[in-house]
Design a protein around this motif. Structure first.
Motif, PDB file in Angstrom:
ATOM      1  N   VAL A   6      -1.955   8.286  12.801  1.00 27.74           N
ATOM      2  CA  VAL A   6      -2.433   7.752  11.530  1.00 27.74           C
ATOM      3  C   VAL A   6      -1.711   8.494  10.410  1.00 27.74           C
ATOM      4  O   VAL A   6      -1.770   9.721  10.326  1.00 27.74           O
ATOM      5  CB  VAL A   6      -3.951   7.931  11.376  1.00 27.74           C
ATOM      6  N   LEU A   7      -1.000   7.739   9.580  1.00 26.06           N
ATOM      7  CA  LEU A   7      -0.303   8.320   8.435  1.00 26.06           C
ATOM      8  C   LEU A   7      -1.039   7.919   7.158  1.00 26.06           C
ATOM      9  O   LEU A   7      -1.292   6.736   6.926  1.00 26.06           O
ATOM     10  CB  LEU A   7       1.152   7.821   8.381  1.00 26.06           C
ATOM     11  N   SER A   8      -1.364   8.893   6.342  1.00 22.88           N
ATOM     12  CA  SER A   8      -2.068   8.607   5.096  1.00 22.88           C
ATOM     13  C   SER A   8      -1.100   8.040   4.062  1.00 22.88           C
ATOM     14  O   SER A   8       0.127   8.172   4.184  1.00 22.88           O
ATOM     15  CB  SER A   8      -2.706   9.886   4.551  1.00 22.88           C
ATOM     16  N   ARG A   9      -1.648   7.426   3.042  1.00 21.74           N
ATOM     17  CA  ARG A   9      -0.813   6.917   1.951  1.00 21.74           C
ATOM     18  C   ARG A   9      -0.047   8.052   1.289  1.00 21.74           C
ATOM     19  O   ARG A   9       1.106   7.884   0.897  1.00 21.74           O
ATOM     20  CB  ARG A   9      -1.684   6.169   0.936  1.00 21.74           C
ATOM     21  N   GLU A  10      -0.683   9.213   1.154  1.00 17.18           N
ATOM     22  CA  GLU A  10      -0.023  10.363   0.541  1.00 17.18           C
ATOM     23  C   GLU A  10       1.175  10.826   1.375  1.00 17.18           C
ATOM     24  O   GLU A  10       2.228  11.162   0.834  1.00 17.18           O
ATOM     25  CB  GLU A  10      -1.023  11.526   0.371  1.00 17.18           C
ATOM     26  N   GLN A  11       1.023  10.830   2.707  1.00 17.41           N
ATOM     27  CA  GLN A  11       2.139  11.218   3.574  1.00 17.41           C
ATOM     28  C   GLN A  11       3.291  10.228   3.441  1.00 17.41           C
ATOM     29  O   GLN A  11       4.459  10.627   3.383  1.00 17.41           O
ATOM     30  CB  GLN A  11       1.668  11.267   5.031  1.00 17.41           C
TER      31      GLN A  11
ATOM     32  N   ARG B  96      -1.889   3.130  11.128  1.00 20.28           N
ATOM     33  CA  ARG B  96      -1.355   3.542  12.419  1.00 20.28           C
ATOM     34  C   ARG B  96      -0.392   2.459  12.890  1.00 20.28           C
ATOM     35  O   ARG B  96      -0.675   1.268  12.828  1.00 20.28           O
ATOM     36  CB  ARG B  96      -2.470   3.733  13.445  1.00 20.28           C
ATOM     37  N   PHE B  97       0.787   2.904  13.378  1.00 17.01           N
ATOM     38  CA  PHE B  97       1.824   1.999  13.859  1.00 17.01           C
ATOM     39  C   PHE B  97       2.017   2.208  15.355  1.00 17.01           C
ATOM     40  O   PHE B  97       2.191   3.349  15.809  1.00 17.01           O
ATOM     41  CB  PHE B  97       3.137   2.286  13.125  1.00 17.01           C
ATOM     42  N   GLU B  98       1.972   1.134  16.119  1.00 15.59           N
ATOM     43  CA  GLU B  98       2.195   1.250  17.561  1.00 15.59           C
ATOM     44  C   GLU B  98       2.549  -0.107  18.141  1.00 15.59           C
ATOM     45  O   GLU B  98       2.275  -1.159  17.541  1.00 15.59           O
ATOM     46  CB  GLU B  98       0.962   1.816  18.255  1.00 15.59           C
TER      47      GLU B  98
END
Length: 222
Positions: free
Chosen positions: A170-175, A217-219
């Protein structure tokens, strides 16, 4: 001493920005029309350009288009009273490196200027990333899905690369703002969500899961 071109017709703002930059160790030059600013930008004599959109003789988007059409890759920060997400996306898609709405704090503008002048690490050539049938070549800047090439803009490619380097996480918008746009803070727009929507349209919505309150999340689809 980095030379910075300010394309801004409102003397109060251009003088304020120029004085602030000069006191911070930069060498500013002011152009108050799109014609003059576009000409100076194409000389290649500047390390960074601050561009207003509401110029008296032409729209700032036209100036930006002319600059990029002549292969000038000088970083451009748009500084404008237009704060809509449509204008923000149009500016970034049109070749700007950053977008900042007026009214603004000089400290924030200065932080963005320094960020854009920071040397960027070179991308290793021929670095291929694969997630299932999706392939991204960071050297040639090409993306393929099931062997078919997918046309991605520079920002879409950067976002896809950030996701593909972290599949299942899971990547946050900030990341994502930090990795793709280079922001050290959230500028208060939904530009990440807009570009995720673009990728969903091009790659397939099933690749992306929205994790409420956290990010994306990308998968590979099951």
């Amino acid at each position: 001493m980095s030379r910075i071109l300010i394309i801004e017709d409102e003397e109060r703002i251009s003088s304020f920005v120029a004085k602030g930059l000069k006191s911070s160790g930069f060498q500013p030059t002011v152009a108050d029309t799109g014609k003059e600013g576009g000409y100076l930008a194409q000389t290649g004599d500047f390390e960074l350009i601050i561009l207003d959109l509401g110029l008296p003789d032409e729209d700032g988007f036209s100036v930006l288009s002319r600059i990029r059409s002549t292969n000038v890759d000088t970083p451009v920060i748009i500084l404008t009273a237009r704060s809509s997400i449509d204008d923000t996306v149009a500016g970034l898609e049109g070749g700007a490196d950053d977008y900042m709405a007026k009214p603004f704090r000089f400290e924030e503008l200065l932080a963005r200027v320094r960020l854009r002048l920071r040397p960027q690490a070179a991308v290793p050539e021929d670095q291929v990333i694969r997630v299932g049938p999706l392939e991204l070549d960071a050297g040639s800047r090409r993306t393929r899905l099931h062997g078919r090439e997918i046309d991605l803009s520079a920002r879409e490619f950067g976002l896809a690369e950030a996701f593909m380097r972290n599949p299942g996480q899971v990547l946050s918008r900030e990341q994502l703002l930090s990795r793709v746009w280079g922001y050290d803070f959230d500028p208060g727009s939904n530009v990440v969500d807009v570009y995720v929507r673009y990728l969903r349209n091009k790659l397939g919505a099933e690749w992306f899961t929205t994790v409420r309150g956290m990010g994306y999340r990308f998968e590979e689809p099951s």
